[in-house]
Write a protein that holds these residues in place. Structure first.
Motif, PDB file in Angstrom:
ATOM      1  N   SER A  35       7.419   7.725  23.384  1.00 29.51           N
ATOM      2  CA  SER A  35       7.494   9.135  23.788  1.00 29.51           C
ATOM      3  C   SER A  35       7.394   9.997  22.540  1.00 29.51           C
ATOM      4  O   SER A  35       8.310  10.762  22.196  1.00 29.51           O
ATOM      5  CB  SER A  35       8.804   9.407  24.535  1.00 29.51           C
ATOM      6  OG  SER A  35       8.879  10.756  24.928  1.00 29.51           O
ATOM      7  N   ARG A  36       6.295   9.834  21.850  1.00 28.74           N
ATOM      8  CA  ARG A  36       6.027  10.566  20.610  1.00 28.74           C
ATOM      9  C   ARG A  36       4.636  11.179  20.734  1.00 28.74           C
ATOM     10  O   ARG A  36       3.809  10.730  21.525  1.00 28.74           O
ATOM     11  CB  ARG A  36       6.073   9.630  19.397  1.00 28.74           C
ATOM     12  CG  ARG A  36       7.364   8.840  19.256  1.00 28.74           C
ATOM     13  CD  ARG A  36       8.456   9.599  18.578  1.00 28.74           C
ATOM     14  NE  ARG A  36       8.266   9.668  17.135  1.00 28.74           N
ATOM     15  CZ  ARG A  36       9.064  10.343  16.309  1.00 28.74           C
ATOM     16  NH1 ARG A  36      10.088  11.029  16.814  1.00 28.74           N
ATOM     17  NH2 ARG A  36       8.839  10.355  15.015  1.00 28.74           N
ATOM     18  N   ALA A  37       4.383  12.219  19.973  1.00 24.64           N
ATOM     19  CA  ALA A  37       3.103  12.918  20.025  1.00 24.64           C
ATOM     20  C   ALA A  37       2.464  12.914  18.647  1.00 24.64           C
ATOM     21  O   ALA A  37       3.125  12.626  17.637  1.00 24.64           O
ATOM     22  CB  ALA A  37       3.300  14.350  20.525  1.00 24.64           C
ATOM     23  N   LEU A  38       1.175  13.231  18.608  1.00 25.28           N
ATOM     24  CA  LEU A  38       0.424  13.227  17.351  1.00 25.28           C
ATOM     25  C   LEU A  38      -0.279  14.561  17.141  1.00 25.28           C
ATOM     26  O   LEU A  38      -0.871  15.120  18.069  1.00 25.28           O
ATOM     27  CB  LEU A  38      -0.614  12.102  17.355  1.00 25.28           C
ATOM     28  CG  LEU A  38      -0.059  10.671  17.310  1.00 25.28           C
ATOM     29  CD1 LEU A  38      -1.122   9.674  17.744  1.00 25.28           C
ATOM     30  CD2 LEU A  38       0.442  10.335  15.909  1.00 25.28           C
ATOM     31  N   LEU A  39      -0.190  15.055  15.915  1.00 27.23           N
ATOM     32  CA  LEU A  39      -0.951  16.220  15.473  1.00 27.23           C
ATOM     33  C   LEU A  39      -1.908  15.771  14.385  1.00 27.23           C
ATOM     34  O   LEU A  39      -1.546  14.973  13.513  1.00 27.23           O
ATOM     35  CB  LEU A  39      -0.025  17.293  14.890  1.00 27.23           C
ATOM     36  CG  LEU A  39       0.727  18.231  15.834  1.00 27.23           C
ATOM     37  CD1 LEU A  39       1.735  19.055  15.031  1.00 27.23           C
ATOM     38  CD2 LEU A  39      -0.234  19.149  16.560  1.00 27.23           C
ATOM     39  N   GLU A  40      -3.127  16.298  14.413  1.00 22.00           N
ATOM     40  CA  GLU A  40      -4.062  16.054  13.322  1.00 22.00           C
ATOM     41  C   GLU A  40      -4.003  17.224  12.352  1.00 22.00           C
ATOM     42  O   GLU A  40      -4.139  18.389  12.739  1.00 22.00           O
ATOM     43  CB  GLU A  40      -5.486  15.901  13.839  1.00 22.00           C
ATOM     44  CG  GLU A  40      -6.471  15.587  12.708  1.00 22.00           C
ATOM     45  CD  GLU A  40      -7.912  15.632  13.189  1.00 22.00           C
ATOM     46  OE1 GLU A  40      -8.656  14.683  12.873  1.00 22.00           O
ATOM     47  OE2 GLU A  40      -8.297  16.602  13.854  1.00 22.00           O
ATOM     48  N   VAL A  41      -3.743  16.904  11.077  1.00 15.48           N
ATOM     49  CA  VAL A  41      -3.782  17.894   9.998  1.00 15.48           C
ATOM     50  C   VAL A  41      -4.962  17.498   9.115  1.00 15.48           C
ATOM     51  O   VAL A  41      -4.930  16.470   8.446  1.00 15.48           O
ATOM     52  CB  VAL A  41      -2.469  17.917   9.201  1.00 15.48           C
ATOM     53  CG1 VAL A  41      -2.510  19.012   8.131  1.00 15.48           C
ATOM     54  CG2 VAL A  41      -1.274  18.123  10.137  1.00 15.48           C
ATOM     55  N   ARG A  42      -5.981  18.324   9.130  1.00  9.83           N
ATOM     56  CA  ARG A  42      -7.248  17.929   8.514  1.00  9.83           C
ATOM     57  C   ARG A  42      -7.759  19.026   7.591  1.00  9.83           C
ATOM     58  O   ARG A  42      -7.642  20.211   7.888  1.00  9.83           O
ATOM     59  CB  ARG A  42      -8.280  17.647   9.607  1.00  9.83           C
ATOM     60  CG  ARG A  42      -9.654  17.256   9.117  1.00  9.83           C
ATOM     61  CD  ARG A  42     -10.514  16.861  10.293  1.00  9.83           C
ATOM     62  NE  ARG A  42     -11.846  16.448   9.867  1.00  9.83           N
ATOM     63  CZ  ARG A  42     -12.735  15.882  10.662  1.00  9.83           C
ATOM     64  NH1 ARG A  42     -12.452  15.664  11.932  1.00  9.83           N
ATOM     65  NH2 ARG A  42     -13.909  15.529  10.211  1.00  9.83           N
ATOM     66  N   GLY A  43      -8.311  18.617   6.455  1.00 14.57           N
ATOM     67  CA  GLY A  43      -8.890  19.584   5.538  1.00 14.57           C
ATOM     68  C   GLY A  43      -8.631  19.208   4.091  1.00 14.57           C
ATOM     69  O   GLY A  43      -7.800  18.338   3.791  1.00 14.57           O
ATOM     70  N   ALA A  44      -9.337  19.867   3.195  1.00 14.35           N
ATOM     71  CA  ALA A  44      -9.253  19.544   1.767  1.00 14.35           C
ATOM     72  C   ALA A  44      -7.846  19.715   1.225  1.00 14.35           C
ATOM     73  O   ALA A  44      -7.444  19.028   0.280  1.00 14.35           O
ATOM     74  CB  ALA A  44     -10.239  20.418   0.986  1.00 14.35           C
ATOM     75  N   GLU A  45      -7.062  20.631   1.807  1.00 16.73           N
ATOM     76  CA  GLU A  45      -5.721  20.905   1.291  1.00 16.73           C
ATOM     77  C   GLU A  45      -4.620  20.357   2.205  1.00 16.73           C
ATOM     78  O   GLU A  45      -3.468  20.775   2.114  1.00 16.73           O
ATOM     79  CB  GLU A  45      -5.532  22.413   1.105  1.00 16.73           C
ATOM     80  CG  GLU A  45      -6.473  23.020   0.083  1.00 16.73           C
ATOM     81  CD  GLU A  45      -6.254  24.513  -0.097  1.00 16.73           C
ATOM     82  OE1 GLU A  45      -6.020  24.914  -1.250  1.00 16.73           O
ATOM     83  OE2 GLU A  45      -6.286  25.256   0.908  1.00 16.73           O
ATOM     84  N   ALA A  46      -4.956  19.404   3.055  1.00 14.46           N
ATOM     85  CA  ALA A  46      -3.990  18.898   4.038  1.00 14.46           C
ATOM     86  C   ALA A  46      -2.749  18.317   3.368  1.00 14.46           C
ATOM     87  O   ALA A  46      -1.613  18.639   3.749  1.00 14.46           O
ATOM     88  CB  ALA A  46      -4.654  17.848   4.930  1.00 14.46           C
ATOM     89  N   ALA A  47      -2.951  17.469   2.364  1.00 12.49           N
ATOM     90  CA  ALA A  47      -1.804  16.819   1.724  1.00 12.49           C
ATOM     91  C   ALA A  47      -0.961  17.816   0.935  1.00 12.49           C
ATOM     92  O   ALA A  47       0.276  17.780   0.993  1.00 12.49           O
ATOM     93  CB  ALA A  47      -2.289  15.693   0.811  1.00 12.49           C
ATOM     94  N   ILE A  48      -1.617  18.716   0.205  1.00  6.95           N
ATOM     95  CA  ILE A  48      -0.884  19.718  -0.578  1.00  6.95           C
ATOM     96  C   ILE A  48      -0.104  20.639   0.344  1.00  6.95           C
ATOM     97  O   ILE A  48       1.039  21.027   0.046  1.00  6.95           O
ATOM     98  CB  ILE A  48      -1.861  20.528  -1.449  1.00  6.95           C
ATOM     99  CG1 ILE A  48      -2.539  19.611  -2.476  1.00  6.95           C
ATOM    100  CG2 ILE A  48      -1.137  21.669  -2.154  1.00  6.95           C
ATOM    101  CD1 ILE A  48      -1.579  18.939  -3.433  1.00  6.95           C
TER     102      ILE A  48
END
Length: 346
Positions: A35-48
């Motif tokens: 019962s968990r969900a996922l978000l996509e964080v995408r882009g050149a500065e995603a980690a920062i």
């Protein structure tokens, strides 16, 4: 948005998977739909971007050629997953998350999947977008993916061929970054055939997964880690590989860093066993736990059957403890998990 992962990235960890497969419990592997969900964080500065919001060092997921973390050995590779907390400005936990690396090559922009409690998916999406400002980052829910916990059994099998055949269904198969006793995390497309991906496996009951977690003292989700209440180090975040003390500033860092520096943590989340077992909904969250002498010893968080977790004063964990449930005294015993570091303070 559905993201892509190469078969090579999945199969690089297979020797470790086969070892864990043989060393697990009895029977075949159990796959639990979470019962968990996922978000996509995408882009050149995603980690920062995530670096300033979470307790762990997110740059380790995407920094090609970065040195391995201290103590991991010269040949250690970059992690495929990281555990972390998002804190409020007072340093208390808002959300527990697991991050997954999906970038296949240095030429491709970073893809990071963020796993969270499904009940706070919208809240954490708003939280991230609040701090996005001008970052080159896109944030979107992944409604076409399924998340599984895989707890291996003792039956061994060669996974390489099955994973190679099912690479179009599998995005991530990686050890749970918190502790080995939690097995593996698996992310698939919706409707994927688990018996093809993990031959001989069976779909497990989520209540069994919760019992396993509570028996090991592993918190997960807002019921176990109440937002704005739970403190990260009391919740064993350092023991669960969820915090970096050298990464620099992030929201809520001050209290966590100060607690680590003083080395004084008087309460911790611990597994408890109740006698007799109770229905989990019969115990109020935050119910007070007392010693036999009637002194406050801590608070009950959550449980399943005879197993649960409680925030307890370390000075009282070897004493007889009890809960008052509807006028009845229910005895419970606390224990130190075997997966804790051997030099952990008690």
């Amino acid at each position: 948005m559905l993201v892509r992962a190469g078969a090579a990235a999945i199969t690089t960890s297979l020797p470790g998977l086969r070892r864990l497969w043989r060393s697990g419990g009895s029977g075949s592997a159990a796959c639990f739909p979470l019962s968990r969900a996922l978000l996509e964080v995408r882009g050149a500065e995603a980690a920062i971007f995530l670096q300033g919001l979470l307790t762990n060092d997110v740059t380790r997921l995407v920094a090609e050629g970065a040195p391995p973390p201290s103590g991991s050995g010269a040949g250690a590779s970059l992690p495929r997953a990281l555990y972390a907390h998002a804190l409020n400005v007072q340093g208390r936990c808002l959300y527990d998350v697991i991050l997954y690396r999906l970038r296949e090559s240095p030429a491709e922009e970073p893809h990071i999947l963020l796993e969270c409690d499904s009940s706070v998916l919208e809240a954490i999406e708003k939280h991230l977008k609040l701090y996005k400002i001008r970052r080159k980052v896109s944030i979107s829910p992944c409604l076409d993916l399924s998340l599984w916990a895989v707890v291996p059994g003792e039956r061994a099998g060669d996974m390489t061929s099955s994973l190679a055949q099912c690479a179009d269904q599998v995005l991530v198969l990686t050890p749970d970054p918190r502790t080995e006793v939690m097995g593996w995390r698996l992310i698939t497309k919706k409707g994927a055939n688990l018996s093809e991906i993990i031959p001989g496996s069976h779909i497990g009951n989520i209540q069994d997964y919760d019992r396993h977690r509570y028996k090991q003292g592993i918190p997960e989700g807002v019921k176990d880690l109440p937002p704005g209440v739970a403190l990260p180090l009391e919740s064993n975040l350092a023991y669960l590989n969820g915090v970096s003390f050298s990464k620099g500033c992030y929201i809520g860092q001050e209290l966590t860093a100060r607690s680590q520096h003083t080395g004084v943590i008087r309460k911790r989340l611990l597994p408890v066993r109740l006698a007799p077992p109770l229905a989990h909904h019969s115990i109020a969250q935050g119910a007070e736990i007392r010693t036999a002498a009637g002194k406050p010893a801590g608070k009950f968080r959550a449980g399943q059957g005879e197993f649960g977790i409680a925030l307890l004063r370390l000075a009282n964990i070897n004493e007889p403890l009890c809960l008052n449930i509807a006028g009845d005294q229910v005895k419970l015993t606390a224990s130190i998990p075997e997966w804790w570091p051997k030099n952990a303070s008690k």
